[in-house]
Scaffold this motif. Structure first.
Motif, PDB file in Angstrom:
ATOM      1  N   PRO A  45     -30.704 -15.184  46.292  1.00 53.65           N
ATOM      2  CA  PRO A  45     -29.383 -15.326  46.914  1.00 53.65           C
ATOM      3  C   PRO A  45     -29.244 -14.264  47.998  1.00 53.65           C
ATOM      4  O   PRO A  45     -29.394 -13.081  47.732  1.00 53.65           O
ATOM      5  CB  PRO A  45     -28.414 -15.062  45.756  1.00 53.65           C
ATOM      6  CG  PRO A  45     -29.165 -14.211  44.790  1.00 53.65           C
ATOM      7  CD  PRO A  45     -30.627 -14.551  44.955  1.00 53.65           C
ATOM      8  N   THR A  46     -28.956 -14.692  49.221  1.00 51.29           N
ATOM      9  CA  THR A  46     -29.165 -13.822  50.370  1.00 51.29           C
ATOM     10  C   THR A  46     -27.907 -13.557  51.173  1.00 51.29           C
ATOM     11  O   THR A  46     -27.098 -14.463  51.381  1.00 51.29           O
ATOM     12  CB  THR A  46     -30.225 -14.462  51.294  1.00 51.29           C
ATOM     13  OG1 THR A  46     -31.351 -14.815  50.494  1.00 51.29           O
ATOM     14  CG2 THR A  46     -30.688 -13.504  52.363  1.00 51.29           C
ATOM     15  N   GLY A  47     -27.773 -12.313  51.638  1.00 52.11           N
ATOM     16  CA  GLY A  47     -26.680 -11.945  52.529  1.00 52.11           C
ATOM     17  C   GLY A  47     -27.231 -11.252  53.753  1.00 52.11           C
ATOM     18  O   GLY A  47     -27.377 -11.828  54.821  1.00 52.11           O
ATOM     19  N   ASN A  48     -27.599  -9.998  53.575  1.00 49.05           N
ATOM     20  CA  ASN A  48     -28.106  -9.198  54.679  1.00 49.05           C
ATOM     21  C   ASN A  48     -29.619  -9.374  54.870  1.00 49.05           C
ATOM     22  O   ASN A  48     -30.232  -8.705  55.679  1.00 49.05           O
ATOM     23  CB  ASN A  48     -27.772  -7.728  54.420  1.00 49.05           C
ATOM     24  CG  ASN A  48     -27.328  -7.023  55.682  1.00 49.05           C
ATOM     25  OD1 ASN A  48     -27.305  -7.600  56.756  1.00 49.05           O
ATOM     26  ND2 ASN A  48     -26.991  -5.766  55.555  1.00 49.05           N
ATOM     27  N   PHE A  49     -30.231 -10.227  54.086  1.00 49.41           N
ATOM     28  CA  PHE A  49     -31.660 -10.563  54.155  1.00 49.41           C
ATOM     29  C   PHE A  49     -32.554  -9.427  53.669  1.00 49.41           C
ATOM     30  O   PHE A  49     -33.757  -9.407  53.923  1.00 49.41           O
ATOM     31  CB  PHE A  49     -32.066 -10.968  55.592  1.00 49.41           C
ATOM     32  CG  PHE A  49     -33.211 -11.950  55.638  1.00 49.41           C
ATOM     33  CD1 PHE A  49     -33.012 -13.281  55.345  1.00 49.41           C
ATOM     34  CD2 PHE A  49     -34.489 -11.526  55.961  1.00 49.41           C
ATOM     35  CE1 PHE A  49     -34.080 -14.187  55.373  1.00 49.41           C
ATOM     36  CE2 PHE A  49     -35.562 -12.418  55.992  1.00 49.41           C
ATOM     37  CZ  PHE A  49     -35.348 -13.748  55.697  1.00 49.41           C
ATOM     38  N   GLY A  50     -32.004  -8.478  52.904  1.00 47.11           N
ATOM     39  CA  GLY A  50     -32.816  -7.364  52.437  1.00 47.11           C
ATOM     40  C   GLY A  50     -33.680  -7.751  51.244  1.00 47.11           C
ATOM     41  O   GLY A  50     -34.887  -7.522  51.221  1.00 47.11           O
ATOM     42  N   ASN A  51     -33.029  -8.365  50.263  1.00 46.87           N
ATOM     43  CA  ASN A  51     -33.706  -8.686  49.020  1.00 46.87           C
ATOM     44  C   ASN A  51     -34.839  -9.698  49.240  1.00 46.87           C
ATOM     45  O   ASN A  51     -35.951  -9.535  48.733  1.00 46.87           O
ATOM     46  CB  ASN A  51     -32.658  -9.228  48.040  1.00 46.87           C
ATOM     47  CG  ASN A  51     -33.063  -9.057  46.592  1.00 46.87           C
ATOM     48  OD1 ASN A  51     -34.160  -8.602  46.287  1.00 46.87           O
ATOM     49  ND2 ASN A  51     -32.173  -9.439  45.691  1.00 46.87           N
ATOM     50  N   SER A  63     -20.560 -10.777  48.096  1.00 46.92           N
ATOM     51  CA  SER A  63     -21.645  -9.911  48.575  1.00 46.92           C
ATOM     52  C   SER A  63     -22.585 -10.654  49.510  1.00 46.92           C
ATOM     53  O   SER A  63     -23.519 -10.070  50.056  1.00 46.92           O
ATOM     54  CB  SER A  63     -22.429  -9.339  47.392  1.00 46.92           C
ATOM     55  OG  SER A  63     -21.569  -8.600  46.569  1.00 46.92           O
ATOM     56  N   MET A  64     -22.352 -11.945  49.678  1.00 46.70           N
ATOM     57  CA  MET A  64     -23.158 -12.734  50.606  1.00 46.70           C
ATOM     58  C   MET A  64     -22.318 -13.273  51.757  1.00 46.70           C
ATOM     59  O   MET A  64     -22.782 -14.131  52.504  1.00 46.70           O
ATOM     60  CB  MET A  64     -23.813 -13.899  49.848  1.00 46.70           C
ATOM     61  CG  MET A  64     -24.809 -13.405  48.806  1.00 46.70           C
ATOM     62  SD  MET A  64     -25.051 -14.572  47.466  1.00 46.70           S
ATOM     63  CE  MET A  64     -25.787 -15.930  48.359  1.00 46.70           C
ATOM     64  N   THR A  70     -28.595 -11.345  40.760  1.00 45.16           N
ATOM     65  CA  THR A  70     -28.257 -10.101  41.453  1.00 45.16           C
ATOM     66  C   THR A  70     -27.057  -9.344  40.895  1.00 45.16           C
ATOM     67  O   THR A  70     -26.825  -8.206  41.278  1.00 45.16           O
ATOM     68  CB  THR A  70     -28.026 -10.383  42.952  1.00 45.16           C
ATOM     69  OG1 THR A  70     -27.142 -11.490  43.072  1.00 45.16           O
ATOM     70  CG2 THR A  70     -29.326 -10.669  43.652  1.00 45.16           C
ATOM     71  N   ALA A  71     -26.265  -9.984  40.038  1.00 43.30           N
ATOM     72  CA  ALA A  71     -25.107  -9.259  39.489  1.00 43.30           C
ATOM     73  C   ALA A  71     -24.810  -9.723  38.082  1.00 43.30           C
ATOM     74  O   ALA A  71     -25.105 -10.859  37.698  1.00 43.30           O
ATOM     75  CB  ALA A  71     -23.878  -9.436  40.375  1.00 43.30           C
ATOM     76  N   PHE A  92     -27.762  -5.604  41.613  1.00 41.62           N
ATOM     77  CA  PHE A  92     -29.166  -5.278  41.892  1.00 41.62           C
ATOM     78  C   PHE A  92     -29.329  -4.087  42.826  1.00 41.62           C
ATOM     79  O   PHE A  92     -30.407  -3.505  42.913  1.00 41.62           O
ATOM     80  CB  PHE A  92     -29.903  -6.503  42.442  1.00 41.62           C
ATOM     81  CG  PHE A  92     -29.869  -6.646  43.933  1.00 41.62           C
ATOM     82  CD1 PHE A  92     -28.828  -7.289  44.567  1.00 41.62           C
ATOM     83  CD2 PHE A  92     -30.894  -6.127  44.715  1.00 41.62           C
ATOM     84  CE1 PHE A  92     -28.805  -7.412  45.948  1.00 41.62           C
ATOM     85  CE2 PHE A  92     -30.879  -6.253  46.102  1.00 41.62           C
ATOM     86  CZ  PHE A  92     -29.827  -6.890  46.715  1.00 41.62           C
ATOM     87  N   LYS A  93     -28.265  -3.709  43.507  1.00 39.44           N
ATOM     88  CA  LYS A  93     -28.352  -2.574  44.428  1.00 39.44           C
ATOM     89  C   LYS A  93     -28.806  -1.295  43.709  1.00 39.44           C
ATOM     90  O   LYS A  93     -29.377  -0.401  44.318  1.00 39.44           O
ATOM     91  CB  LYS A  93     -26.999  -2.325  45.102  1.00 39.44           C
ATOM     92  CG  LYS A  93     -26.360  -3.524  45.788  1.00 39.44           C
ATOM     93  CD  LYS A  93     -27.150  -3.986  46.989  1.00 39.44           C
ATOM     94  CE  LYS A  93     -26.362  -4.863  47.949  1.00 39.44           C
ATOM     95  NZ  LYS A  93     -26.028  -6.202  47.456  1.00 39.44           N
ATOM     96  N   ASP A 150     -21.008  -4.343  46.561  1.00 36.10           N
ATOM     97  CA  ASP A 150     -21.923  -3.785  45.565  1.00 36.10           C
ATOM     98  C   ASP A 150     -22.687  -2.547  46.045  1.00 36.10           C
ATOM     99  O   ASP A 150     -22.892  -1.606  45.287  1.00 36.10           O
ATOM    100  CB  ASP A 150     -22.913  -4.853  45.106  1.00 36.10           C
ATOM    101  CG  ASP A 150     -22.215  -5.938  44.298  1.00 36.10           C
ATOM    102  OD1 ASP A 150     -21.230  -5.609  43.613  1.00 36.10           O
ATOM    103  OD2 ASP A 150     -22.641  -7.095  44.368  1.00 36.10           O
ATOM    104  N   HIS A 154     -23.170 -15.145  42.475  1.00 33.21           N
ATOM    105  CA  HIS A 154     -24.276 -15.025  43.433  1.00 33.21           C
ATOM    106  C   HIS A 154     -25.542 -15.678  42.885  1.00 33.21           C
ATOM    107  O   HIS A 154     -26.246 -16.410  43.582  1.00 33.21           O
ATOM    108  CB  HIS A 154     -24.534 -13.549  43.767  1.00 33.21           C
ATOM    109  CG  HIS A 154     -23.316 -12.853  44.291  1.00 33.21           C
ATOM    110  ND1 HIS A 154     -22.306 -12.462  43.457  1.00 33.21           N
ATOM    111  CD2 HIS A 154     -22.933 -12.531  45.537  1.00 33.21           C
ATOM    112  CE1 HIS A 154     -21.340 -11.907  44.177  1.00 33.21           C
ATOM    113  NE2 HIS A 154     -21.698 -11.936  45.447  1.00 33.21           N
TER     114      HIS A 154
HETATM  115  C1  LIG Z   1     -26.035  -7.443  48.129  1.00 36.46           C
HETATM  116  C2  LIG Z   1     -25.990  -8.611  47.247  1.00 36.46           C
HETATM  117  C3  LIG Z   1     -26.603  -9.819  47.601  1.00 36.46           C
HETATM  118  C4  LIG Z   1     -27.281 -10.009  48.934  1.00 36.46           C
HETATM  119  O1  LIG Z   1     -28.433  -9.227  49.052  1.00 36.46           O
HETATM  120  P1  LIG Z   1     -29.095  -8.983  50.483  1.00 36.46           P
HETATM  121  O2  LIG Z   1     -30.181  -8.006  50.246  1.00 36.46           O
HETATM  122  O3  LIG Z   1     -27.999  -8.419  51.354  1.00 36.46           O
HETATM  123  O4  LIG Z   1     -29.559 -10.294  50.982  1.00 36.46           O
HETATM  124  C5  LIG Z   1     -26.583 -10.850  46.691  1.00 36.46           C
HETATM  125  N1  LIG Z   1     -25.956 -10.731  45.499  1.00 36.46           N
HETATM  126  C6  LIG Z   1     -25.333  -9.594  45.138  1.00 36.46           C
HETATM  127  C7  LIG Z   1     -24.640  -9.542  43.820  1.00 36.46           C
HETATM  128  C8  LIG Z   1     -25.334  -8.492  45.982  1.00 36.46           C
HETATM  129  O5  LIG Z   1     -24.730  -7.368  45.604  1.00 36.46           O
END
Ligand SMILES: *Cc1c(COP(=O)(O)O)cnc(C)c1O
Length: 499
Positions: free
Chosen positions: A266-272, A321-322, A426-427, A112-113, A146, A400
């Protein structure tokens, strides 16, 4: 519209300057002074538009120092020019009544990036012209896998820019690594680091605020910028697909105009998920934002208790990625929930830096729980979810997305809420082929296969086509195989900018 820093509200810049700088000089993140509104009448118009037109509509509300004509150019270049392998860049797929998957991985790097990083370089080159910048803008990226590839693809051979990417050398999938170390382009550099994503991110952040490093950049005719989701230019294109998804649901009759939806991310850096929050604040009717984490469940705990505590074990999971313990973009949410009180944000962020934890007030905790629901899912249940989703719907998801589907099911079981939902995918499953095949019970067949045989096997099992960009990795030249130490990021960057 003016942008202010989450750590200094006196500082005011226009969007072009915010996008060029990436991070504010005192370490804060740029946010719009106020969040613009989309009315129901606007939404009625948006329903009839295509993705590019919807993007221009949303972008022009935030990037007010760009001409509409410029924004249209940016959006058409990013979303209109055959870079995505579907008719629309962000298709919404219906799995069952009230359950939709928003596929955000049809861009050139299969995650999704791309939704943001295909457009950010266009924002940035226009921002350079607007601000009279004659230096080379060097994009510094820390990636959990990603972002790095998507940023490299977005910025490769873009005039007036260079890009350097750091990834955790043991923390990404084979395909992700291959995508990055084979990157083409004259202005690119990639390095592994002997550490995890947080080490990479902290290292890059430290360079931004290092006076000596900044002086060295200037001496070499360069300035730094960021393509991480701390850059406002990354977040604003992400708001678009939530608006677009809502319009698609209205258009298909899944929700009536004005009816609420749930969104699970699905969250990692909380951007999405933060982009979903902004979409809601703009006027998209949202009931709950569901925050899905893997075993690194620091956000689940935070949303459920109000205490953010990074003094915990870091887990390497099959949803790499999370794998994050410091979710940078949470700072923007906190700033908004604290009614733009930069003093509070400064205190929390310095507590986080010094003690590794902070706790928000009861009042903010209350606001959090009203809107957010949080859950987590470990590798075992991630795999089980991939298997069950394939069984039930004949639909193959990546690791993810599986975390999000599992947490969404937990939410429904616990609350019984039947509000129509969007689950963010997201992927592409091909990006994490090994784990996906294993989840689908194909360990035996997959044994001893190389990455390209795995792609073929997954294509057979999923009855999906292998994305062209992944097929092309076969035989590609490996250009960047170096790994540096956690404290050697600045050295690596210095060498690159002196070239
Ligand atoms: C970056 C990423 C996430 C997390 O997104 P954030 O914006 O960092 O929360 C989730 N899934 C995939 C496949 C990613 O590349």
């Amino acid at each position: 519209m003016q942008y202010i820093s989450t750590r200094n509200t006196e500082l005011r810049v226009k969007s072009a300057a915010a996008i060029k700088k990436g991070l504010s000089e005192e370490g804060g993140l740029f946010v719009p002074e106020e969040i613009p509104v989309i009315s129901e009448a606007d939404l009625n118009k948006l329903v009839k538009m295509n993705y590019t037109e919807r993007a221009v509509f949303v972008l022009k509300k935030y990037l007010t120092d760009y001409l509409v004509k410029e924004l249209r150019e940016c959006a058409e270049n990013a979303y209109g020019g055959g870079k995505f392998d579907t008719e629309t860049p962000a298709p919404l797929v219906n799995l069952e009544d009230g359950m939709n998957v928003l596929e955000l991985w049809h861009g050139p790097t299969c995650a999704f990036k791309d939704m943001a990083l295909q457009i950010l370089p266009h924002f940035l080159t226009k921002a350079m012209k607007k601000t009279g910048e004659d230096k080379t803008v060097v994009i510094l990226v820390a990636t959990s896998g990603d972002t790095g590839k998507a940023a490299l693809e977005g910025f490769r051979d873009v005039d007036g820019t260079k890009i350097i990417v750091f990834y955790p050398s043991e923390g990404v999938s084979d395909i992700q690594k291959l995508q990055m170390i084979t990157q083409q382009g004259k202005n690119v550099c990639v390095s592994g680091i002997a550490g995890n994503f947080d080490d990479a991110q902290s290292g890059v952040k430290a360079i931004f605020t290092d006076d000596a490093a900044n002086a060295e950049f200037l001496k070499n005719g360069c300035v730094m910028s960021s393509a991480n989701s701390i850059n406002w230019g990354r977040l604003v294109p992400q708001i678009v697909y939530y608006v677009s998804a809502y319009c698609d649901m209205v258009a298909s009759g899944q929700v009536e105009m004005g009816g609420k939806i749930n969104i699970c991310v699905p969250t990692g850096n909380f951007g999405n998920i933060l982009a979903a929050y902004y979409a809601m604040k703009m006027g998209i009717p949202v009931n709950k934002l569901i925050c899905a984490s893997n075993k690194n469940n620091i956000l689940t705990d935070f949303i459920n208790t109000g205490e953010y505590n990074r003094n915990r074990e870091f887990h390497t999971t099959i949803s790499p990625s999370m794998d994050i313990l410091i979710s940078s973009n949470l700072e923007r949410l906190l700033f908004d929930l604290a009614s733009n009180d930069a003093k509070k944000v400064n205190k929390w962020m310095s507590d986080l830096k010094e003690k590794g934890e902070y706790t928000v007030s009861a009042d903010i905790k209350k606001k959090l729980s009203k809107l957010f629901w949080a859950g987590c899912c470990d590798d075992y249940f991630t795999k089980e979810c991939i298997y069950k989703t394939k069984q039930k719907y004949g639909y193959t998801i990546d690791t993810h997305t599986a975390v999000a589907v599992d947490v969404y099911n937990q939410y429904k079981t616990e609350t019984g809420d039947q509000t129509p939902a969007v689950i963010v995918s997201t992927a592409s499953p091909f990006k994490f082929n090994q784990s996906v095949l294993s989840a689908l019970g194909k360990d035996n067949e997959a044994k001893g296969m190389d990455d390209f045989e795995l792609l073929d096997l997954l294509s057979n099992v999923s009855e999906m086509q292998i994305p062209e960009s992944l097929k092309k990795l076969k035989g590609a030249e490996k250009r960047f195989e170096g790994v540096c130490g956690k404290d050697e990021l600045l050295d690596t960057v210095s060498k690159f900018i002196r070239k």
